[in-house]
Design a protein around this motif. Structure first.
Motif, PDB file in Angstrom:
ATOM      1  N   GLN A   3       0.826  -1.207   0.000  1.00 22.38           N
ATOM      2  CA  GLN A   3       0.000   0.000   0.000  1.00 22.38           C
ATOM      3  C   GLN A   3       0.855   1.250   0.000  1.00 22.38           C
ATOM      4  OE1 GLN A   3      -1.424  -1.624   3.345  1.00 22.38           O
ATOM      5  NE2 GLN A   3      -2.919  -2.896   2.318  1.00 22.38           N
ATOM      6  N   ALA A   4       1.971   1.217   0.713  1.00 21.78           N
ATOM      7  CA  ALA A   4       2.846   2.390   0.750  1.00 21.78           C
ATOM      8  C   ALA A   4       3.430   2.674  -0.631  1.00 21.78           C
ATOM      9  CB  ALA A   4       3.967   2.176   1.766  1.00 21.78           C
ATOM     10  N   LEU A   5       3.821   1.627  -1.341  1.00 19.39           N
ATOM     11  CA  LEU A   5       4.366   1.800  -2.679  1.00 19.39           C
ATOM     12  C   LEU A   5       3.305   2.333  -3.634  1.00 19.39           C
ATOM     13  CD1 LEU A   5       6.737   1.548  -4.581  1.00 19.39           C
ATOM     14  CD2 LEU A   5       6.140  -0.852  -4.918  1.00 19.39           C
ATOM     15  N   ALA A   6       2.075   1.833  -3.525  1.00 15.17           N
ATOM     16  CA  ALA A   6       0.983   2.331  -4.369  1.00 15.17           C
ATOM     17  C   ALA A   6       0.743   3.813  -4.101  1.00 15.17           C
ATOM     18  CB  ALA A   6      -0.290   1.537  -4.105  1.00 15.17           C
ATOM     19  N   TYR A   7       0.800   4.199  -2.847  1.00 15.56           N
ATOM     20  CA  TYR A   7       0.598   5.598  -2.465  1.00 15.56           C
ATOM     21  C   TYR A   7       1.681   6.489  -3.062  1.00 15.56           C
ATOM     22  CZ  TYR A   7      -0.402   9.540   0.623  1.00 15.56           C
ATOM     23  OH  TYR A   7      -0.727  10.765   1.116  1.00 15.56           O
ATOM     24  N   VAL A   8       2.940   6.066  -2.946  1.00  8.79           N
ATOM     25  CA  VAL A   8       4.057   6.852  -3.476  1.00  8.79           C
ATOM     26  C   VAL A   8       3.960   6.968  -4.996  1.00  8.79           C
ATOM     27  CG1 VAL A   8       6.560   6.886  -3.804  1.00  8.79           C
ATOM     28  CG2 VAL A   8       5.599   6.398  -1.554  1.00  8.79           C
ATOM     29  N   ARG A   9       3.657   5.867  -5.675  1.00  4.17           N
ATOM     30  CA  ARG A   9       3.541   5.910  -7.133  1.00  4.17           C
ATOM     31  C   ARG A   9       2.419   6.842  -7.578  1.00  4.17           C
ATOM     32  NH1 ARG A   9       4.589  -0.337  -8.981  1.00  4.17           N
ATOM     33  NH2 ARG A   9       6.853  -0.259  -8.709  1.00  4.17           N
ATOM     34  N   ALA A  10       1.295   6.819  -6.877  1.00  5.45           N
ATOM     35  CA  ALA A  10       0.187   7.713  -7.215  1.00  5.45           C
ATOM     36  C   ALA A  10       0.587   9.165  -6.993  1.00  5.45           C
ATOM     37  CB  ALA A  10      -1.050   7.362  -6.390  1.00  5.45           C
ATOM     38  N   TRP A  11       1.322   9.437  -5.930  1.00  7.64           N
ATOM     39  CA  TRP A  11       1.758  10.811  -5.664  1.00  7.64           C
ATOM     40  C   TRP A  11       2.732  11.289  -6.741  1.00  7.64           C
ATOM     41  CZ3 TRP A  11       6.243  13.506  -4.818  1.00  7.64           C
ATOM     42  CH2 TRP A  11       6.069  14.802  -4.370  1.00  7.64           C
ATOM     43  N   ILE A  12       3.614  10.412  -7.185  1.00 12.34           N
ATOM     44  CA  ILE A  12       4.571  10.789  -8.232  1.00 12.34           C
ATOM     45  C   ILE A  12       3.829  11.160  -9.510  1.00 12.34           C
ATOM     46  CG2 ILE A  12       6.366   9.880  -9.776  1.00 12.34           C
ATOM     47  CD1 ILE A  12       7.397   8.305  -7.303  1.00 12.34           C
ATOM     48  N   ARG A  13       2.772  10.425  -9.849  1.00 19.98           N
ATOM     49  CA  ARG A  13       1.990  10.713 -11.052  1.00 19.98           C
ATOM     50  C   ARG A  13       1.213  12.024 -10.914  1.00 19.98           C
ATOM     51  NH1 ARG A  13       0.839   5.130 -10.707  1.00 19.98           N
ATOM     52  NH2 ARG A  13      -1.167   5.588  -9.791  1.00 19.98           N
ATOM     53  N   ASN A  14       0.828  12.396  -9.695  1.00 23.18           N
ATOM     54  CA  ASN A  14      -0.014  13.560  -9.488  1.00 23.18           C
ATOM     55  C   ASN A  14       0.438  14.298  -8.219  1.00 23.18           C
ATOM     56  OD1 ASN A  14      -2.054  15.414  -9.639  1.00 23.18           O
ATOM     57  ND2 ASN A  14      -3.642  14.048  -8.917  1.00 23.18           N
ATOM     58  N   HIS A  18      -4.669  15.318  -4.829  1.00 19.26           N
ATOM     59  CA  HIS A  18      -4.862  14.613  -3.568  1.00 19.26           C
ATOM     60  C   HIS A  18      -4.651  13.121  -3.805  1.00 19.26           C
ATOM     61  CE1 HIS A  18      -7.868  13.431  -0.168  1.00 19.26           C
ATOM     62  NE2 HIS A  18      -6.649  13.024   0.084  1.00 19.26           N
ATOM     63  N   THR A  19      -3.691  12.542  -3.124  1.00 18.00           N
ATOM     64  CA  THR A  19      -3.466  11.104  -3.170  1.00 18.00           C
ATOM     65  C   THR A  19      -4.050  10.534  -1.895  1.00 18.00           C
ATOM     66  OG1 THR A  19      -1.449  11.441  -4.425  1.00 18.00           O
ATOM     67  CG2 THR A  19      -1.729   9.303  -3.385  1.00 18.00           C
ATOM     68  N   TYR A  20      -5.053   9.684  -2.027  1.00 14.99           N
ATOM     69  CA  TYR A  20      -5.819   9.213  -0.886  1.00 14.99           C
ATOM     70  C   TYR A  20      -5.565   7.745  -0.602  1.00 14.99           C
ATOM     71  CZ  TYR A  20      -9.923   7.860   1.841  1.00 14.99           C
ATOM     72  OH  TYR A  20     -10.744   7.358   2.793  1.00 14.99           O
ATOM     73  N   LEU A  21      -5.272   7.409   0.640  1.00 12.63           N
ATOM     74  CA  LEU A  21      -5.195   6.032   1.114  1.00 12.63           C
ATOM     75  C   LEU A  21      -6.089   5.972   2.338  1.00 12.63           C
ATOM     76  CD1 LEU A  21      -3.923   3.212   0.935  1.00 12.63           C
ATOM     77  CD2 LEU A  21      -2.129   4.033   2.462  1.00 12.63           C
ATOM     78  N   SER A  22      -7.125   5.153   2.266  1.00 12.99           N
ATOM     79  CA  SER A  22      -8.089   5.113   3.365  1.00 12.99           C
ATOM     80  C   SER A  22      -7.436   4.615   4.650  1.00 12.99           C
ATOM     81  CB  SER A  22      -9.266   4.215   3.017  1.00 12.99           C
ATOM     82  OG  SER A  22      -8.917   2.860   3.172  1.00 12.99           O
ATOM     83  N   GLY A  28      -4.884  -2.373   7.135  1.00 12.91           N
ATOM     84  CA  GLY A  28      -5.160  -3.738   6.697  1.00 12.91           C
ATOM     85  C   GLY A  28      -6.609  -4.163   6.821  1.00 12.91           C
ATOM     86  N   GLU A  29      -7.512  -3.219   7.053  1.00 11.29           N
ATOM     87  CA  GLU A  29      -8.946  -3.506   7.185  1.00 11.29           C
ATOM     88  C   GLU A  29      -9.637  -3.179   5.867  1.00 11.29           C
ATOM     89  OE1 GLU A  29     -10.273  -4.946   9.795  1.00 11.29           O
ATOM     90  OE2 GLU A  29      -8.410  -4.912  10.941  1.00 11.29           O
ATOM     91  N   HIS A  30      -9.338  -3.957   4.827  1.00 10.79           N
ATOM     92  CA  HIS A  30      -9.819  -3.654   3.485  1.00 10.79           C
ATOM     93  C   HIS A  30     -11.335  -3.794   3.347  1.00 10.79           C
ATOM     94  CE1 HIS A  30      -5.676  -3.337   2.297  1.00 10.79           C
ATOM     95  NE2 HIS A  30      -5.457  -4.488   2.900  1.00 10.79           N
ATOM     96  N   GLY A  31     -11.954  -4.650   4.112  1.00  5.66           N
ATOM     97  CA  GLY A  31     -13.408  -4.790   4.081  1.00  5.66           C
ATOM     98  C   GLY A  31     -14.097  -3.521   4.552  1.00  5.66           C
TER      99      GLY A  31
END
Length: 65
Positions: A3-14, A18-22, A28-31
């Motif tokens: 999730q941290a890597l996904a967040y960083v990659r999204a921030w780099i693109r934009n 606003h890069t949002y991670l719930s 780890g509570e994806h449900g």
């Protein structure tokens, strides 16, 4: 991908957007992130309650438009 890597990659693109991670995904509570009901009542799954930006976590990638 973590999730941290996904967040960083999204921030780099934009970097100015606003890069949002719930909070649910961050813990780890994806449900909870995907649920239509939260602790305070109705909510939009995997989206920022202020601007509607989608969560960058890959757990609900298929649900995005």
């Amino acid at each position: 991908m973590s999730q941290a890597l996904a967040y960083v990659r999204a921030w780099i693109r934009n970097p100015r957007g606003h890069t949002y991670l719930s909070t649910g995904c961050r813990h780890g509570e994806h449900g909870y992130c995907q649920s239509h009901t939260g602790l305070s009542g109705a909510k939009k799954p995997s989206r920022c309650k202020f601007c509607g930006t989608h969560c960058v976590c890959g757990c609900h990638k298929e649900a995005r438009p």
